[in-house]
Structures are given as structure tokens and as C-alpha cells.
Design a protein around this motif. Sequence first.
Motif, PDB file in Angstrom:
ATOM      1  N   GLN A  87      41.863 -33.337 -91.543  1.00  0.00           N
ATOM      2  CA  GLN A  87      42.260 -33.849 -90.235  1.00  0.00           C
ATOM      3  C   GLN A  87      43.670 -34.406 -90.248  1.00  0.00           C
ATOM      4  N   GLU A 130      41.886 -36.308 -83.693  1.00  0.00           N
ATOM      5  CA  GLU A 130      40.736 -35.413 -83.743  1.00  0.00           C
ATOM      6  C   GLU A 130      41.031 -34.221 -84.643  1.00  0.00           C
ATOM      7  N   MET A 131      39.947 -33.631 -85.188  1.00  0.00           N
ATOM      8  CA  MET A 131      40.072 -32.400 -85.955  1.00  0.00           C
ATOM      9  C   MET A 131      39.762 -31.236 -85.020  1.00  0.00           C
ATOM     10  N   ASN A 189      46.730 -31.381 -87.900  1.00  0.00           N
ATOM     11  CA  ASN A 189      45.576 -30.893 -88.657  1.00  0.00           C
ATOM     12  C   ASN A 189      46.064 -29.800 -89.597  1.00  0.00           C
ATOM     13  N   SER A 210      38.646 -28.991 -79.252  1.00  0.00           N
ATOM     14  CA  SER A 210      38.216 -28.071 -80.308  1.00  0.00           C
ATOM     15  C   SER A 210      37.218 -27.024 -79.822  1.00  0.00           C
ATOM     16  N   ARG A 253      46.100 -36.643 -87.166  1.00  0.00           N
ATOM     17  CA  ARG A 253      45.618 -36.464 -85.807  1.00  0.00           C
ATOM     18  C   ARG A 253      44.355 -37.276 -85.530  1.00  0.00           C
TER      19      ARG A 253
END
Length: 487
Positions: free
Chosen positions: A30, A35-36, A290, A65, A33
Motif C-alpha cells: 500500500q 487506500e490500496m 501503491n 479499487s 496511500r
Amino acid sequence: MGAFLDKPKMEKHNAKGDGNGLRYGLSSMQGWRVEMEDAHTAVIGLPNGLDPWSFFAVYDGHAGSQVARYCCEHLLEHITSNPDFQGGGGGGGPAVEPNVDSVKSGIRTGFLQIDDHMRQISEKKHGGADRSGSTAVGVMLSPRHIYFINCGDSRGVLSRGGAVHFFTQDHKPSNPLEKERIQNAGGSVMIQRVNGSLAVSRALGDFDYKCVHGKGPTEQLVSPEPEVYAIERSEAEDEFIVLACDGIWDVMANEELCDFVRSRLEVTDDLERVCNEIVDTCLYKGSRDNMSVVLVCFVSAPKVSPEAVKREAELDKYLESRVEEILKRQGDDGVPDLVHVMRTLASESIPNLPPGGELASKRSVIEAVYNKLNPYRNEDTMSLIPVLLLDNRERGSRISQKGHGIRGLLCYHKSQITSKRDSAMAGHRSVMKTRPHTLAEESSSVQPQPAERTTKRMAPLKCVCALCLKETAGLTEGTCSKSPLTG
């Protein structure tokens, strides 16, 4: 674009496998960031009678995502099951290989199909509210050919005969053909982005950019059409393929990454470990995105060399001894922090550093011995190291190569430094608010004129270094000789 964490998340997802004369490993992290948004696919042995075939891909999501995750589960099915792909003999058994044109056409059709399918899902489930998108870079391997597939700015590279033999082309809005399509669809390219917003010109999803009436799916502001390249395999020379998102390519050029992978394969046959070293090295080089990488090795990939293993062990031992020497030379300021250690090592000519990775690839070794020798370390300085390791020329080179990676990092650290400066100024002002009362208690019955008090209160604000702040807190009059903040 996206928000960043205070510290990077360095936990990794790994996988590995082998078959069809291939070995693969992958790693995703990750990083900085919030979020992944990356996803990946690794399949050895394809359906519809294509057992000798394999498929690998990396999906770099943005604005969520959802698209990346859906593609990693369903894109391969859309490719291999459509009539265009099977038109050249697919499904007739392993002895019958689809011809090159059918494979390329089937891959293109599969991309357009899954993009349209996701749009329908989004409209039904979310009322068209899903604005996520994803780039995709993949490779489909048949017994005779390598099919590189690219849609967006992730990238695939083939190393053959000890050098970069092929790499996919990034789809950027500023590319002449991409820009022409965008403008024909009524859009514009500003600050190298579609309508000043999206940094890629081809992607799956991103349906807000695919609603120009009178234009087909490949004529929109953002196109889901992939570029497909067919390359004949060379069993004697093909070494490995690297698929990676732009979080990797932001900080490493094609040749650098292939040189680094080649050097790692000479010291270990653990492909997961090699992939982990890639993402860690890119993090330490300053990547803020990411990061996902898939490494596919052929039978002619570099093998572990006793000489290379020995050189690696000697290098690690040398670095450990140098860290110990640097820590022993502590001055009046106490034990040097890790930033100082890394900058000192970066200024030296150290032999046998991994090509492409250089000192950044040895950060974990250096940090381990530093932590062992200095348990009372200041962890707040850890995140500054990637910037401090780059000299001015390298900073300019990195920025000119990819743009937002290092620039984002520099801006982030500038904001961190500004935040700390503002905190110091706030403390300084707090001290100054109490100062007139203290002076009044110690002064004579004749009070100073307001103009004199103002002069005394404002003078120390020229500098907020540690020395000046201590002197201010102690109500002394001196300041250091450093430049004022404006300098």
C-alpha cells in the motif's frame, strides 16, 4: 491523486508459482496511500484447451479499487471466451494454437466487453455513481509467442540477452495521438491531464469520461482499448518479464529495474524476495503510490552465483561496519540520526552496490544495524530519507522522467517542515505574550515606552531555530547568526 498517510504501510501481499516452463513471484504494498487500489492476476494454464498458456497482469486503480478488483477476477474470462479469440482455432485442444491476429483481436474485444459490462453493473447497482477506473498491463504467454497488453500508464518490460528488449508505451494525455483523440471528443489536455483531471488517457472504468454522444467506445476522452504487441519467444535468450504499476516506474527507469532484478536473481532464487526488494527500494527512492510488481522468469533467467552471493555478504558486512564507525564519531549533538547516516553513506563511493537500486536497496541493512546500535533513535526522521538521499541533479532527473512521484514527495516534506515551523512560531508567540508581564515585574518604576517594548518583542522573530527558541524562553536577548525565515 489521493490522500497520504503519516507513515507508509509496508506490509506486503505475496504469491509465487511455477509451471509451463515459467516461475513467477509477485509483491504488492500500500505504501503512503490511504487506500490500496492495486490488484493483480497470475494464472498458469488457461481454460478452453489452452493448458500450455499463462496470463499475468497488474491493475492500478484510481478513485477507488472497484474496477481493478473486478478486472483481476473477470478480464481473462472475457478475453478467452469471446469468439474473436477462438476464431483462429482456440478451444480445439492444446495442439491447436490460435493465430496471432485472432489472439490480438480477442484481447481487444475482451477489454471492450468487460468495460461495457462494468458500466452496466455500475448503472444498475450504483446508479452510475461508481467513478473508479484502472489501468491494466498484462502478458499472455503461449508456447510460441509473448503477447504484451497495455491500457494506461502501468508498464511491462522484457529482458532478453542481458538487456531491455521490449517495453510497453505509457498512454499519457500529452501523447500526440492520445491528445488528438481527446480533442476530437471535445476535451482538452491541461497540466498533462484529461480536462485537467485524469493523468491517463486509456483505462478501464472512468465512465465520466466515456459519455460523449456520437463517439464510439474507442473515441471517447478516455479509451478502454489496449495496445497488444506480439513477440516471438526465444528460449535461449528470454530472461524475465516485469509487470508493474507506475508507483514503480515513477522512481526507476526500465534499464535500472532490469539491472536490479538481474543482480537480485544472482543472489537468490526466491522470486517473492526479489519482488519485495523491488517495492522496498522504490519506497526508499521516494515512490508515494501503491506499488505492485509481477516477475515472470524463463528458463534462461540469471542463476544464483556463488561469487555474487559472496560479494553481497561482503557489502552487507562493510555497510554494517561503516554505520558503526559513523555512530562512534558522535559529536556534541549526540548520536547521529539515521538521516545523517544515510547522507554520509550516500556521499561515499561504495563498491558493489546493486545496480539500479544503489544505496536505497540497502536501506533495510543499514536501518537494522542502526536500530541495534541506537535503541533510542528518533523515528520521526525516517520518512525524510528518500528526499535527502537524492542530490539536486538526481531530483531533477526523476522529476523530468515521470513528474508527480518525486514532486509529490518533495511537496509533502515541504508541508511537514512548514507545519513544524508553524508550530515553533506558535510556541514563540506564546512565550512573547507572557514576556511583557515578566519584564514588568523586573523593571524599575519607570515603564519603557510602547515603541521600545514593540522593538524588543519583535526582534527575535527573525529566527525560530532551536537556539533562538531556547534563548527566548529564557528571556535572553541574543539570537543566532542564521538567516531569517524568509531566506
